[in-house]
Scaffold this active site. Sequence first.
Site, PDB file in Angstrom:
ATOM      1  N   GLU A 127       0.798  -1.242   0.000  1.00 49.00           N
ATOM      2  CA  GLU A 127       0.000   0.000   0.000  1.00 49.00           C
ATOM      3  C   GLU A 127       0.823   1.281   0.000  1.00 49.00           C
ATOM      4  O   GLU A 127       0.569   2.196   0.780  1.00 49.00           O
ATOM      5  CB  GLU A 127      -0.963  -0.011   1.200  1.00 49.00           C
ATOM      6  N   ASN A 169       2.068  -5.203  -3.178  1.00 52.56           N
ATOM      7  CA  ASN A 169       0.658  -5.495  -2.902  1.00 52.56           C
ATOM      8  C   ASN A 169      -0.092  -4.201  -2.609  1.00 52.56           C
ATOM      9  O   ASN A 169       0.394  -3.362  -1.834  1.00 52.56           O
ATOM     10  CB  ASN A 169       0.599  -6.418  -1.664  1.00 52.56           C
ATOM     11  N   HIS A 206     -10.541  -5.685  -2.438  1.00 49.07           N
ATOM     12  CA  HIS A 206     -11.611  -5.437  -1.460  1.00 49.07           C
ATOM     13  C   HIS A 206     -12.700  -4.633  -2.171  1.00 49.07           C
ATOM     14  O   HIS A 206     -12.542  -3.439  -2.405  1.00 49.07           O
ATOM     15  CB  HIS A 206     -11.076  -4.646  -0.263  1.00 49.07           C
ATOM     16  N   GLU A 235      -6.472 -10.513  -1.372  1.00 45.46           N
ATOM     17  CA  GLU A 235      -7.275 -10.267  -0.169  1.00 45.46           C
ATOM     18  C   GLU A 235      -8.750 -10.147  -0.544  1.00 45.46           C
ATOM     19  O   GLU A 235      -9.470  -9.290  -0.032  1.00 45.46           O
ATOM     20  CB  GLU A 235      -6.815  -8.992   0.551  1.00 45.46           C
ATOM     21  N   ASP A 237     -12.491  -9.870  -0.992  1.00 48.20           N
ATOM     22  CA  ASP A 237     -13.814  -9.913  -0.359  1.00 48.20           C
ATOM     23  C   ASP A 237     -14.721  -8.951  -1.116  1.00 48.20           C
ATOM     24  O   ASP A 237     -14.261  -7.971  -1.708  1.00 48.20           O
ATOM     25  CB  ASP A 237     -13.799  -9.642   1.153  1.00 48.20           C
TER      26      ASP A 237
HETATM   27  O1  G3I Z   1      -5.261  -7.949  18.835  1.00 45.69           O
HETATM   28  C1  G3I Z   1      -5.735  -6.684  19.328  1.00 45.69           C
HETATM   29  C2  G3I Z   1      -6.440  -6.882  20.638  1.00 45.69           C
HETATM   30  O2  G3I Z   1      -5.528  -7.350  21.592  1.00 45.69           O
HETATM   31  C3  G3I Z   1      -7.047  -5.548  21.049  1.00 45.69           C
HETATM   32  O3  G3I Z   1      -7.784  -5.710  22.205  1.00 45.69           O
HETATM   33  C4  G3I Z   1      -7.941  -5.010  19.953  1.00 45.69           C
HETATM   34  C5  G3I Z   1      -8.536  -3.649  20.284  1.00 45.69           C
HETATM   35  O4  G3I Z   1      -8.616  -2.819  19.154  1.00 45.69           O
HETATM   36  O5  G3I Z   1      -7.203  -4.880  18.789  1.00 45.69           O
HETATM   37  C6  G3I Z   1      -6.673  -6.113  18.316  1.00 45.69           C
HETATM   38  O6  G3I Z   1      -5.924  -5.846  17.175  1.00 45.69           O
HETATM   39  C7  G3I Z   1      -6.682  -5.611  16.015  1.00 45.69           C
HETATM   40  C8  G3I Z   1      -6.235  -6.605  14.964  1.00 45.69           C
HETATM   41  O7  G3I Z   1      -6.869  -6.335  13.736  1.00 45.69           O
HETATM   42  C9  G3I Z   1      -6.557  -8.046  15.348  1.00 45.69           C
HETATM   43  O8  G3I Z   1      -7.928  -8.221  15.421  1.00 45.69           O
HETATM   44  C10 G3I Z   1      -6.442  -4.192  15.543  1.00 45.69           C
HETATM   45  O9  G3I Z   1      -6.992  -3.270  16.449  1.00 45.69           O
HETATM   46  C11 G3I Z   1      -7.044  -3.990  14.171  1.00 45.69           C
HETATM   47  O10 G3I Z   1      -6.629  -2.727  13.681  1.00 45.69           O
HETATM   48  C12 G3I Z   1      -6.551  -5.061  13.224  1.00 45.69           C
HETATM   49  O11 G3I Z   1      -7.199  -4.876  11.985  1.00 45.69           O
HETATM   50  C13 G3I Z   1      -6.550  -5.485  10.895  1.00 45.69           C
HETATM   51  C14 G3I Z   1      -6.211  -4.452   9.850  1.00 45.69           C
HETATM   52  O12 G3I Z   1      -5.638  -5.087   8.704  1.00 45.69           O
HETATM   53  C15 G3I Z   1      -5.231  -3.424  10.397  1.00 45.69           C
HETATM   54  O13 G3I Z   1      -4.784  -2.563   9.410  1.00 45.69           O
HETATM   55  C16 G3I Z   1      -7.495  -6.516  10.295  1.00 45.69           C
HETATM   56  O14 G3I Z   1      -7.676  -7.606  11.220  1.00 45.69           O
HETATM   57  C17 G3I Z   1      -6.925  -7.070   8.990  1.00 45.69           C
HETATM   58  O15 G3I Z   1      -7.890  -7.868   8.344  1.00 45.69           O
HETATM   59  C18 G3I Z   1      -6.559  -5.929   8.075  1.00 45.69           C
HETATM   60  O16 G3I Z   1      -5.991  -6.460   6.907  1.00 45.69           O
HETATM   61  C19 G3I Z   1      -5.622  -5.525   5.907  1.00 45.69           C
HETATM   62  C20 G3I Z   1      -4.369  -6.042   5.223  1.00 45.69           C
HETATM   63  O17 G3I Z   1      -3.358  -6.302   6.178  1.00 45.69           O
HETATM   64  C21 G3I Z   1      -3.876  -5.077   4.172  1.00 45.69           C
HETATM   65  N1  G3I Z   1      -4.942  -4.734   3.240  1.00 45.69           N
HETATM   66  C22 G3I Z   1      -6.192  -4.293   3.817  1.00 45.69           C
HETATM   67  C23 G3I Z   1      -6.704  -5.297   4.832  1.00 45.69           C
HETATM   68  C24 G3I Z   1      -8.062  -4.889   5.376  1.00 45.69           C
HETATM   69  O18 G3I Z   1      -7.988  -3.704   6.090  1.00 45.69           O
END
Ligand code: G3I
Length: 305
Positions: A127, A169, A206, A235, A237
């Site tokens: 990105e 990516n 996405h 990715e 969806d």
């Molecule tokens: O694990 C912590 C947890 O301990 C905490 O209590 C909680 C509170 O916010 O956060 C948890 O972490 C979260 C993590 O996902 C695991 O669930 C983060 O806040 C959250 O920001 C994170 O989101 C991820 C996101 O990337 C971050 O940028 C998504 O799961 C994940 O699907 C998403 O994936 C991205 C790709 O890497 C890149 N392309 C876009 C895609 C979708 O956004």
Amino acid sequence: ASTLAAAAQQSGRYFGTAVAANKLGDSTYVGILNREFDMVTAENEMKMDATEPNQNQFTFSNGDRIVNHARNQGKRVRGHALAWHSQQPGWMQNLSGTSLRNAMLNHVTQVATYYKGKIYAWDVVNEAFADGTSGARRDSNLQRTGNDWIEAAFRAARAADPGAKLCYNDYNTDNWSHAKTQAVYRMVQDFKSRGVPIDCVGFQAHFNSGNPVPSNYHTTLQNFANLGVDVQVTELDIEGSGSSQAQQFQGVTQACLAVSRCTGITVWGIRDSDSWRASGTPLLFDSYGNKKAAYTAVLNALNSA
Ligand code: G3I
């Protein structure tokens, strides 16, 4: 064939999913994972904040849970992601200039070295381009270390794991006519012409009603492939439901199948309830793990290739 992986394998491709380590104890989740998919991407566990929470102190335990599960099941792994403006550990967010450049390169080297030999392809840089019509790089602390940060990351990754395919990516690069797509295309063209080591381009894919699957998707994938790189849908969806959603999944699948260098498709989660999207139903299995119309459309498209 009766599973996504087996159907994709008929044309030498893979069908993957993002996996979250904390769901590997969920038997419904793991049952679908083991049955349907032959490529795995860690949804968060191999990102910069997860693997280097303190500078030069690396933690691979959650990444290893996913990599080991995949490999024990005979599945391959896509590494995600070595360098990204987002999900940086706090210490890195506070760095700039040469110290940030060196920390980024050290991160790329250490993580790619640790997983050497276990990764089919790395998302080396994720990105790095801006949305909208500028065609510019995204402003970020990494970009401010110099425009050559991306190629420096690719060279470090190649040196660390020469056997992994190295990918760029991004998202919103699906529509051939968009400035962001054109800008990434020009970067890949430039890298190929100058011998910067790049092997593949990942299209996150996405999609939602404001950003639907473009009618020129096949053109985009083919034009990138014509530069001499593999392409992958990384990715996938698609928001929506029923036959309209199924048709869009079918279209993405057919676009990949029509490009010989499109080597595989990964969906960004297994069940709708596993999706990063707070609401919505963008995946191939419903929240109970039942196959949706979108699943059948993808399977049938793979089987007709
Ligand atoms: O694990 C912590 C947890 O301990 C905490 O209590 C909680 C509170 O916010 O956060 C948890 O972490 C979260 C993590 O996902 C695991 O669930 C983060 O806040 C959250 O920001 C994170 O989101 C991820 C996101 O990337 C971050 O940028 C998504 O799961 C994940 O699907 C998403 O994936 C991205 C790709 O890497 C890149 N392309 C876009 C895609 C979708 O956004």
